[in-house]
Design a protein around this motif. Structure first.
Motif, PDB file in Angstrom:
ATOM      1  N   GLY A   4       0.787  -1.225   0.000  1.00 27.49           N
ATOM      2  CA  GLY A   4       0.000   0.000   0.000  1.00 27.49           C
ATOM      3  C   GLY A   4       0.814   1.268   0.000  1.00 27.49           C
ATOM      4  N   LYS A   5       2.145   1.148   0.074  1.00 28.02           N
ATOM      5  CA  LYS A   5       2.995   2.343   0.133  1.00 28.02           C
ATOM      6  C   LYS A   5       3.804   2.568  -1.147  1.00 28.02           C
ATOM      7  CE  LYS A   5       3.398   2.331   5.148  1.00 28.02           C
ATOM      8  NZ  LYS A   5       4.296   2.270   6.331  1.00 28.02           N
ATOM      9  N   VAL A   6       3.775   1.608  -2.060  1.00 26.63           N
ATOM     10  CA  VAL A   6       4.510   1.739  -3.324  1.00 26.63           C
ATOM     11  C   VAL A   6       3.505   1.788  -4.462  1.00 26.63           C
ATOM     12  CG1 VAL A   6       6.233   0.728  -4.856  1.00 26.63           C
ATOM     13  CG2 VAL A   6       6.498   0.515  -2.373  1.00 26.63           C
ATOM     14  N   SER A   7       3.432   2.929  -5.117  1.00 19.28           N
ATOM     15  CA  SER A   7       2.450   3.096  -6.191  1.00 19.28           C
ATOM     16  C   SER A   7       3.002   2.689  -7.554  1.00 19.28           C
ATOM     17  CB  SER A   7       1.984   4.555  -6.248  1.00 19.28           C
ATOM     18  OG  SER A   7       3.092   5.430  -6.436  1.00 19.28           O
ATOM     19  N   ARG A   8       4.326   2.590  -7.658  1.00 15.57           N
ATOM     20  CA  ARG A   8       4.955   2.300  -8.950  1.00 15.57           C
ATOM     21  C   ARG A   8       6.395   1.909  -8.694  1.00 15.57           C
ATOM     22  NH1 ARG A   8       6.824   6.458 -12.912  1.00 15.57           N
ATOM     23  NH2 ARG A   8       6.714   5.639 -15.026  1.00 15.57           N
ATOM     24  N   VAL A   9       6.952   1.065  -9.567  1.00 15.59           N
ATOM     25  CA  VAL A   9       8.373   0.724  -9.507  1.00 15.59           C
ATOM     26  C   VAL A   9       8.994   1.015 -10.869  1.00 15.59           C
ATOM     27  CG1 VAL A   9       8.187  -0.972  -7.651  1.00 15.59           C
ATOM     28  CG2 VAL A   9       7.933  -1.705 -10.030  1.00 15.59           C
ATOM     29  N   VAL A  10      10.202   1.567 -10.830  1.00 23.56           N
ATOM     30  CA  VAL A  10      10.933   1.893 -12.058  1.00 23.56           C
ATOM     31  C   VAL A  10      12.323   1.288 -11.949  1.00 23.56           C
ATOM     32  CG1 VAL A  10      11.854   3.715 -13.536  1.00 23.56           C
ATOM     33  CG2 VAL A  10       9.675   4.061 -12.332  1.00 23.56           C
ATOM     34  N   TYR A  11      12.657   0.460 -12.909  1.00 17.65           N
ATOM     35  CA  TYR A  11      13.995  -0.108 -12.996  1.00 17.65           C
ATOM     36  C   TYR A  11      14.753   0.647 -14.080  1.00 17.65           C
ATOM     37  CZ  TYR A  11      12.399  -4.184 -10.307  1.00 17.65           C
ATOM     38  OH  TYR A  11      11.910  -5.004  -9.321  1.00 17.65           O
ATOM     39  N   TYR A  12      15.890   1.233 -13.718  1.00 19.89           N
ATOM     40  CA  TYR A  12      16.725   1.909 -14.709  1.00 19.89           C
ATOM     41  C   TYR A  12      18.031   1.129 -14.867  1.00 19.89           C
ATOM     42  CZ  TYR A  12      20.002   5.101 -16.835  1.00 19.89           C
ATOM     43  OH  TYR A  12      20.974   5.634 -17.653  1.00 19.89           O
ATOM     44  N   ALA A  13      18.220   0.542 -16.042  1.00 21.01           N
ATOM     45  CA  ALA A  13      19.407  -0.275 -16.298  1.00 21.01           C
ATOM     46  C   ALA A  13      19.661  -1.198 -15.113  1.00 21.01           C
ATOM     47  CB  ALA A  13      20.617   0.613 -16.566  1.00 21.01           C
ATOM     48  N   ALA A  14      18.591  -1.806 -14.629  1.00 21.48           N
ATOM     49  CA  ALA A  14      18.650  -2.521 -13.358  1.00 21.48           C
ATOM     50  C   ALA A  14      18.444  -4.015 -13.536  1.00 21.48           C
ATOM     51  CB  ALA A  14      17.599  -1.966 -12.398  1.00 21.48           C
ATOM     52  N   GLN A  15      18.983  -4.743 -12.575  1.00 22.36           N
ATOM     53  CA  GLN A  15      18.773  -6.178 -12.531  1.00 22.36           C
ATOM     54  C   GLN A  15      17.460  -6.473 -11.827  1.00 22.36           C
ATOM     55  OE1 GLN A  15      22.565  -6.130 -10.922  1.00 22.36           O
ATOM     56  NE2 GLN A  15      23.502  -7.402 -12.481  1.00 22.36           N
ATOM     57  N   VAL A  16      16.694  -7.367 -12.405  1.00 21.89           N
ATOM     58  CA  VAL A  16      15.404  -7.780 -11.859  1.00 21.89           C
ATOM     59  C   VAL A  16      15.604  -9.150 -11.230  1.00 21.89           C
ATOM     60  CG1 VAL A  16      12.998  -8.295 -12.378  1.00 21.89           C
ATOM     61  CG2 VAL A  16      14.178  -6.449 -13.616  1.00 21.89           C
ATOM     62  N   PRO A  17      15.559  -9.252  -9.909  1.00 22.93           N
ATOM     63  CA  PRO A  17      15.918 -10.508  -9.257  1.00 22.93           C
ATOM     64  C   PRO A  17      14.964 -11.654  -9.572  1.00 22.93           C
ATOM     65  CG  PRO A  17      15.879  -8.674  -7.700  1.00 22.93           C
ATOM     66  CD  PRO A  17      15.234  -8.185  -8.956  1.00 22.93           C
ATOM     67  N   VAL A  18      15.532 -12.846  -9.530  1.00 20.57           N
ATOM     68  CA  VAL A  18      14.764 -14.092  -9.572  1.00 20.57           C
ATOM     69  C   VAL A  18      14.772 -14.659  -8.151  1.00 20.57           C
ATOM     70  CG1 VAL A  18      14.697 -16.452 -10.445  1.00 20.57           C
ATOM     71  CG2 VAL A  18      15.313 -14.556 -11.972  1.00 20.57           C
ATOM     72  N   ARG A  19      13.649 -15.105  -7.693  1.00 22.46           N
ATOM     73  CA  ARG A  19      13.549 -15.616  -6.320  1.00 22.46           C
ATOM     74  C   ARG A  19      14.587 -16.704  -6.062  1.00 22.46           C
ATOM     75  NH1 ARG A  19       7.844 -17.096  -3.338  1.00 22.46           N
ATOM     76  NH2 ARG A  19       8.662 -17.194  -1.208  1.00 22.46           N
ATOM     77  N   GLY A  20      15.342 -16.538  -4.996  1.00 18.85           N
ATOM     78  CA  GLY A  20      16.313 -17.541  -4.604  1.00 18.85           C
ATOM     79  C   GLY A  20      17.625 -17.502  -5.365  1.00 18.85           C
ATOM     80  N   ARG A  21      17.806 -16.529  -6.247  1.00 16.93           N
ATOM     81  CA  ARG A  21      19.026 -16.437  -7.052  1.00 16.93           C
ATOM     82  C   ARG A  21      19.720 -15.113  -6.751  1.00 16.93           C
ATOM     83  NH1 ARG A  21      18.265 -16.643 -13.386  1.00 16.93           N
ATOM     84  NH2 ARG A  21      17.197 -18.565 -12.769  1.00 16.93           N
ATOM     85  N   SER A  22      20.966 -15.185  -6.310  1.00 19.94           N
ATOM     86  CA  SER A  22      21.726 -13.976  -5.991  1.00 19.94           C
ATOM     87  C   SER A  22      22.204 -13.291  -7.262  1.00 19.94           C
ATOM     88  CB  SER A  22      22.936 -14.324  -5.128  1.00 19.94           C
ATOM     89  OG  SER A  22      23.896 -15.042  -5.902  1.00 19.94           O
ATOM     90  N   LEU A  23      22.702 -12.068  -7.104  1.00 21.96           N
ATOM     91  CA  LEU A  23      23.273 -11.377  -8.254  1.00 21.96           C
ATOM     92  C   LEU A  23      24.435 -12.155  -8.837  1.00 21.96           C
ATOM     93  CD1 LEU A  23      23.944  -7.677  -8.882  1.00 21.96           C
ATOM     94  CD2 LEU A  23      25.882  -9.245  -8.944  1.00 21.96           C
ATOM     95  N   VAL A  24      25.306 -12.695  -7.985  1.00 20.59           N
ATOM     96  CA  VAL A  24      26.435 -13.481  -8.497  1.00 20.59           C
ATOM     97  C   VAL A  24      25.933 -14.659  -9.314  1.00 20.59           C
ATOM     98  CG1 VAL A  24      28.284 -15.040  -7.795  1.00 20.59           C
ATOM     99  CG2 VAL A  24      28.140 -12.767  -6.787  1.00 20.59           C
ATOM    100  N   GLU A  25      24.926 -15.332  -8.805  1.00 16.48           N
ATOM    101  CA  GLU A  25      24.388 -16.499  -9.510  1.00 16.48           C
ATOM    102  C   GLU A  25      23.686 -16.120 -10.802  1.00 16.48           C
ATOM    103  OE1 GLU A  25      23.511 -19.315  -5.609  1.00 16.48           O
ATOM    104  OE2 GLU A  25      22.058 -17.785  -6.208  1.00 16.48           O
ATOM    105  N   ASP A  26      23.295 -14.855 -10.936  1.00 19.68           N
ATOM    106  CA  ASP A  26      22.619 -14.384 -12.146  1.00 19.68           C
ATOM    107  C   ASP A  26      23.614 -13.901 -13.197  1.00 19.68           C
ATOM    108  OD1 ASP A  26      20.079 -14.355 -13.245  1.00 19.68           O
ATOM    109  OD2 ASP A  26      19.678 -12.268 -12.718  1.00 19.68           O
TER     110      ASP A  26
END
Length: 237
Positions: free
Chosen positions: A93-115
């Motif tokens: 209820g506190k986030v009306s929108r999300v913006v990713y700028y040249a950003a990594q979109v996580p996969v559940r259970g997978r770290s950035l290193v693993e991605d």
């Protein structure tokens, strides 16, 4: 089109502090909005990066949003997509929108290193293991070859001097939350036309949100070199 007097919480990427979002923030403010540039734990000038985990970054975003007392748009750059995703799930209820700028979109259970591709993942793990604080130091070579290859050397050196060591567990920890796409929050993915820094094509990260990327000029550091275009995309995308 965003509402007038929106509040934007700007989350920096790895090695960066809130300073990296300031040119964009100034333009958002000039358009009548509120913009808050976060610096995550361990990434401030003189901070100790030792002992920090991804949950510390998520906790910081959640705490700062709760202090604002209003709905916000979360904007994440690069690795900032991880704390963005973790925080969005804890701020119903506190986030009306999300913006990713040249950003990594996580996969559940997978770290950035693993991605990352295996060779890059091994390199990152090696840097963390070799560091007494288990952090990853920034390098001028990364700035010149990956982050902002389109500017003069003096600017590259300036930005490299502003970067701080990245707590290693920020890259090694994974999020145990579903995709932000499952929250039903409106989302936008912005990508620089000359971005070389992402471990996968930006279109693949956007596809994790069910989106096509909105292209803007610039490299991975376009919020510094092309703040007009990045701010316009955030506002109108």
């Amino acid at each position: 089109m965003t509402e007038i007097n929106s509040t934007y919480v700007l989350i920096p990427g790895a090695w960066h502090g809130g300073w990296s979002w300031r040119p964009v923030a100034e333009r958002l403010r000039a358009a009548g909005h509120r913009a808050v540039c976060l610096t995550l734990p361990g990434l401030g000038d003189g901070d100790d990066p030792a002992g920090l985990g991804l949950e510390d970054a998520v906790d910081h975003v959640v705490s700062e949003v709760e202090k604002l007392g209003t709905e916000v748009t979360l904007v994440g750059h690069s690795w900032g997509g991880y704390p963005l995703a973790g925080a969005a799930h804890r701020l119903p209820g506190k986030v009306s929108r999300v913006v990713y700028y040249a950003a990594q979109v996580p996969v559940r259970g997978r770290s950035l290193v693993e991605d990352n591709p295996p060779e890059a993942a091994a390199m990152l793990r090696g840097l963390i293991d070799a560091s007494p604080t288990r952090s990853i130091p920034p390098t001028l070579q990364w700035v010149q070859g990956l982050f902002m290859q389109d500017v003069e050397e003096a600017t590259q050196r300036l930005v490299a001097d502003l970067l701080t060591p990245q707590p290693g567990a920020y890259f090694l920890d994974a999020l145990d939350v579903p995709s932000v796409a499952e929250l039903g929050i409106p989302a936008l993915y912005i990508l620089g036309q000359d971005d070389r820094a992402l471990p996968l094509p930006g279109a693949e990260f956007a596809a994790r949100l069910g989106l096509e990327p909105l292209m803007v000029p610039g490299t991975h550091e376009g919020m510094l070199t092309h703040p007009d275009e990045v701010a316009k995309a955030i506002l109108n995308g």
